[in-house]
Design a protein around this motif. Structure first.
Motif, PDB file in Angstrom:
ATOM      1  N   SER A 136      53.744  28.883  31.695  1.00 40.69           N
ATOM      2  CA  SER A 136      54.202  29.947  31.875  1.00 40.69           C
ATOM      3  C   SER A 136      53.212  30.953  31.743  1.00 40.69           C
ATOM      4  CB  SER A 136      55.509  29.915  30.794  1.00 40.69           C
ATOM      5  OG  SER A 136      54.894  30.050  29.548  1.00 40.69           O
ATOM      6  N   ASN A 137      53.769  32.556  31.962  1.00 42.16           N
ATOM      7  CA  ASN A 137      53.181  33.696  31.660  1.00 42.16           C
ATOM      8  C   ASN A 137      51.771  33.638  32.410  1.00 42.16           C
ATOM      9  OD1 ASN A 137      54.898  35.020  30.379  1.00 42.16           O
ATOM     10  ND2 ASN A 137      54.377  34.157  28.232  1.00 42.16           N
ATOM     11  N   GLY A 138      51.622  33.244  33.593  1.00 41.38           N
ATOM     12  CA  GLY A 138      50.546  33.037  34.284  1.00 41.38           C
ATOM     13  C   GLY A 138      50.213  34.387  34.984  1.00 41.38           C
ATOM     14  N   ILE A 139      48.778  34.859  34.934  1.00 34.48           N
ATOM     15  CA  ILE A 139      48.334  35.852  35.785  1.00 34.48           C
ATOM     16  C   ILE A 139      47.250  35.471  36.551  1.00 34.48           C
ATOM     17  CG2 ILE A 139      47.005  38.120  35.845  1.00 34.48           C
ATOM     18  CD1 ILE A 139      48.469  38.897  33.245  1.00 34.48           C
ATOM     19  N   PHE A 140      47.159  35.398  38.014  1.00 42.85           N
ATOM     20  CA  PHE A 140      46.245  35.087  38.926  1.00 42.85           C
ATOM     21  C   PHE A 140      45.661  36.275  39.402  1.00 42.85           C
ATOM     22  CE2 PHE A 140      44.864  33.547  43.158  1.00 42.85           C
ATOM     23  CZ  PHE A 140      44.137  32.599  42.730  1.00 42.85           C
ATOM     24  N   GLU A 141      44.291  36.170  39.381  1.00 40.55           N
ATOM     25  CA  GLU A 141      43.128  37.169  40.080  1.00 40.55           C
ATOM     26  C   GLU A 141      42.000  36.573  40.967  1.00 40.55           C
ATOM     27  OE1 GLU A 141      42.283  40.702  37.547  1.00 40.55           O
ATOM     28  OE2 GLU A 141      42.858  39.312  35.650  1.00 40.55           O
ATOM     29  N   ILE A 142      41.766  37.315  41.738  1.00 38.87           N
ATOM     30  CA  ILE A 142      40.675  37.060  42.731  1.00 38.87           C
ATOM     31  C   ILE A 142      39.494  37.893  42.664  1.00 38.87           C
ATOM     32  CG2 ILE A 142      40.201  36.736  45.148  1.00 38.87           C
ATOM     33  CD1 ILE A 142      42.926  35.790  45.734  1.00 38.87           C
ATOM     34  N   ASN A 143      38.265  37.482  42.870  1.00 39.12           N
ATOM     35  CA  ASN A 143      37.104  37.979  43.011  1.00 39.12           C
ATOM     36  C   ASN A 143      36.521  37.535  44.329  1.00 39.12           C
ATOM     37  OD1 ASN A 143      36.956  40.163  41.067  1.00 39.12           O
ATOM     38  ND2 ASN A 143      36.580  38.373  39.460  1.00 39.12           N
ATOM     39  N   CYS A 144      36.062  38.358  45.308  1.00 35.00           N
ATOM     40  CA  CYS A 144      35.204  38.019  46.347  1.00 35.00           C
ATOM     41  C   CYS A 144      34.020  38.908  46.744  1.00 35.00           C
ATOM     42  CB  CYS A 144      36.362  38.183  47.733  1.00 35.00           C
ATOM     43  SG  CYS A 144      37.770  37.442  47.550  1.00 35.00           S
ATOM     44  N   SER A 145      33.120  38.275  47.609  1.00 30.95           N
ATOM     45  CA  SER A 145      32.163  39.068  48.248  1.00 30.95           C
ATOM     46  C   SER A 145      32.504  40.064  48.939  1.00 30.95           C
ATOM     47  CB  SER A 145      31.230  38.102  48.923  1.00 30.95           C
ATOM     48  OG  SER A 145      30.774  36.906  48.281  1.00 30.95           O
TER      49      SER A 145
END
Length: 745
Positions: free
Chosen positions: A400-409
């Motif tokens: 639970s309580n997930g936070i999903f983040e992305i980094n890209c070129s």
């Protein structure tokens, strides 16, 4: 395709293009978008869990990874995303070529960090919301299933109970002397302030000032909270006593009307109660609904039986009077639940529709589970409910309580995510102007997630010109980093980091490289999620035409042929199965709504949007395995020719598993030959498909329906049929399990 599955086994990622088109025009010509299907907390037995905080880039906040450039002498590392030079902290002083930290090992592109002291102090919380406007037989099935589920709850988990029919009853489990409930009118929406005041939350402590959100930290005493949420070990007897005495809704129902059912009001009260008592805890609302909501906010149909429940035709013509109002209500509920960090799980069991189509937004945005069955006594419901609480090897690994983040070129932007998550509206340079699904952000909230939850990420290539050959050869890598911060099932807070590198190509000679990196299974799943999404949001969208045009463009771009010579057309083995997937997709339950109710269509799409590539492919194109004395089990074509008297067929269409005995096999089985010692080979042949079916059932959620039938038997008329779809490679046929539904034949 084995190399793509190997990559998935290392990082939990399948990309449609593993060699990426280097410019915006090249990407547009490829038809299938640059995309990835990612399983954020897929279990890896050899993945290290590091007991310290991650080292982050001070500019873009990406995490140190194997693709970072390291200067061991100067103790500096260069971020591959923004090229920022970062100094190592003092506790990294001993690093060298021979003494690398785990996060720099080339094989550890996926790694987890476990910060000591960050475990949640709040145990798991389960709020059971139970429909009582059902017949006595269904009530008995439901009470039996709930009693078993309560026995499987962790002893320290907090449990609450709400029942509803015409009225909503909130049970005070902490009042052990006699059963005590608070009753709310089902036809009226109840605000959080009204709820707390009516339930006497402020008798011990004063009511907080206007505008202040009440909670365990700023207005509610632990004694007040313990009246409605108790540890399972303390309230198991009280819960079972309430369930034993629970009766169907006593309000009479006229013969020409539907039962009064206030599902929306009950869920709203459950959300407000949890928001007041345990905000940010990752609590789960488990809703057990046995019919359509007819009362109060969220109603999907009137009580009059003369008014039919909305069908696909009604939705297309915008003639469903309750639909938009109900969806708007559940969108507001979803927003509230996401803000609180809580999950809505839906168990809908009825022959009629219950409103899954309207509830879809709340379940999907909170990452909830969904099960659709025809009865609370059906194995699909009972076995799936047990799987939720099972703590053996095959448990779901609920987190639970997930936070999903992305980094890209810098040459890549994110259009959005198709899957069970909600946007956190974190805008920045990574956000594309084109929005797909949950877009215009680089961070998403995942209130609930499990080991199989998969997200489909859609990217956009923003580079417009082809770089010169020198630059292309020296800097031909795109980098991606996925960060998932979540509360593990052990209550520990963890950060999983997956870092990827993919080569990009551009220019005239790039087609062969693109073909070599094409994953046709992942591409088919991406197209399935895209077409489902477009069908829901675009009013005049023609899915068949869109899929056909996409396939034509793909074949003209990547096929080998001579102009005006159809017989010369050929596709690379990397693309050869993709047209077959599109053929089955355009006939699947995700695209063809005939013979499916809106609830069924919503259910199929919800499961598609959360499953990994392997399971999604089975939904698109069922698998068929043949068992015979002549050979080992082998795949068979989805064609009527696969039927033979001396064969057993195992069909897996994900939602249904069918074991089909040929006529000769069925006669031998009825004669009992498999029980005779001299016919052990026949007994083994009979058992082999059953063992394989059991293995599939044990690993899948929701648990699929198992049907065992014989050629020319009565079950075949209902459950199994062959449908020949002439016109593809000389006439490939698809094997369909047919079901009787409310809206169809």
């Amino acid at each position: 395709m084995a190399e793509f599955m190997e990559l998935e086994g290392q990082d939990g990622v399948r990309m449609a293009w593993n060699v990426i088109p280097g410019t915006k025009q090249e990407a547009s010509n490829c038809v299938v978008p640059v995309s990835a299907v990612y399983t954020p907390i897929k279990p890896f037995p050899n993945m290290p869990v590091l007991p310290y905080a991650p080292l982050r880039c001070r500019n873009c906040r990406s995490v140190l990874n194997p693709f970072s450039i390291v200067d061991f002498a100067a103790k500096i590392w260069i971020c591959p995303f923004c090229f920022q030079r970062n100094h190592f902290p003092p506790h990294y002083a001993s690093i060298s070529d021979e003494n690398l930290p785990a996060e720099l090992f080339p094989q550890y592109t996926t790694i987890e960090y476990q910060s000591p002291g960050e475990a949640s102090s709040i145990p798991p919380v389960f709020m059971f919301v139970v429909d009582t406007s059902i017949i006595e037989e269904e009530m008995a099935f439901l009470k039996s299933a709930l009693s078993q589920a309560i026995g499987l709850l962790p002893d320290n988990s907090l449990v609450g109970l709400i029942t509803f029919g015409t009225l909503v009853h909130v049970h005070e489990l902490g009042f052990g002397t006699i059963p005590k409930t608070y009753v709310f009118k089902g036809s009226k929406d109840v605000s959080k302030e009204q709820l707390l005041e009516q339930m006497n939350f402020f008798l011990i402590k004063p009511k907080p000032p206007t505008g202040v959100i009440a909670g365990a930290r700023d207005g509610l005493s632990s004694e007040s909270i313990a009246r409605f949420l108790l540890p399972a070990s303390d309230c198991e007897f009280a819960l079972n006593s309430i369930l034993e005495e629970l009766q169907k809704d006593p309000w009479p129902t006229p013969v020409d009307q539907r039962a009064s059912r206030c599902s929306g009001t009950a869920l709203s009260i459950a959300a407000s109660l949890l928001g007041a008592c345990v905000p940010g805890s990752g609590a789960r609302i488990l809703a057990f609904i046995g019919g359509p909501s007819t009362e109060g906010p969220g109603a999907i149909v009137s009580k009059n039986l003369s008014d039919p429940i909305r069908s696909h035709k009604d939705l297309d013509k915008d003639s469903a009077p309750h639909y938009h109002k109900a969806v708007k209500f559940y969108e507001a509920l979803a927003k509230q639940l996401v803000h609180q960090g809580h999950v809505l799980d839906l168990f809908a069991c009825a022959l009629d529709q219950v409103g899954v189509a309207e509830l879809k937004v709340a379940v999907e945005k909170t990452g909830g589970l969904v099960v659709l069955a025809e009865s609370f006594g059906h194995s699909v419901f009972k076995d799936s409910l047990r799987r939720v609480f099972r703590s053996e090897d095959k448990d779901l690994g609920l987190s639970s309580n997930g936070i999903f983040e992305i980094n890209c070129s810098k040459d890549i932007k994110v259009q959005g995510i198709l899957g069970p998550c909600a946007s956190l509206e974190k805008k920045g340079p990574l956000c594309s102007d084109t929005i797909v699904g949950q877009g215009s952000t680089s961070a998403w909230k995942m209130c609930g997630l499990d080991q199989a939850t998969s997200l489909c990420l859609i990217f956009e290539i923003v580079k417009k010109e082809i770089p010169d050959a020198t630059l292309q050869s020296s800097n031909s890598q795109f980098y991606f980093q996925f960060l998932t911060y979540y509360q593990h099932s052990t209550a520990e807070m963890r950060l999983r980091v997956t870092s990827l590198s993919r080569r990009w190509v551009a220019g005239p000679g790039s087609i062969q490289d693109l073909i070599a990196g094409f994953d046709q299974e992942a591409a088919a799943v991406v197209m399935a999620r895209l077409v489902s999404f477009k069908m829901e949001i675009e009013a005049e969208f023609d899915p068949i035409r869109w899929l056909d045009k996409a396939l034509i463009h793909m074949c003209s771009r990547f096929g080998d042929y001579q102009k005006d010579s159809p017989s010369s057309f050929s596709l690379s083995p990397r693309f050869s199965i993709f047209p077959q997937f599109m053929f089955h997709l355009r006939r699947s339950q995700f695209v063809q709504v005939f013979n499916n109710s809106p609830d069924e269509t919503a259910y199929f799409r919800m499961i598609l949007n959360r499953e990994n590539v392997a399971n999604s492919v089975v939904m698109i194109q069922p698998s068929l395995i043949s068992y015979s004395f002549q050979s080992a089990p082998e795949p068979a074509l989805l064609d009527v020719a696969a039927i033979a008297a001396d064969r057993i067929l195992l069909l897996d269409s994900y939602f249904t598993i069918v074991i089909f005995h040929g006529s000769t096999i069925a006669q031998w089985r009825k004669a009992g030959y498999h029980n005779q010692p001299e016919h052990q080979a026949f007994a083994q042949l009979l058992q082999a498909p059953r063992d394989d079916a059991d293995a599939i059932i044990n690993e899948r959620f929701p648990v699929p329906r198992l049907v065992i039938c014989d050629q020319h038997g009565s079950q075949v008329r209902i459950w199994v049929g062959f449908s020949l779809n002439i016109g593809f490679q000389g006439g490939a046929g698809q094997f369909f399990p047919l079901e009787l539904s409310e809206s169809g034949l």
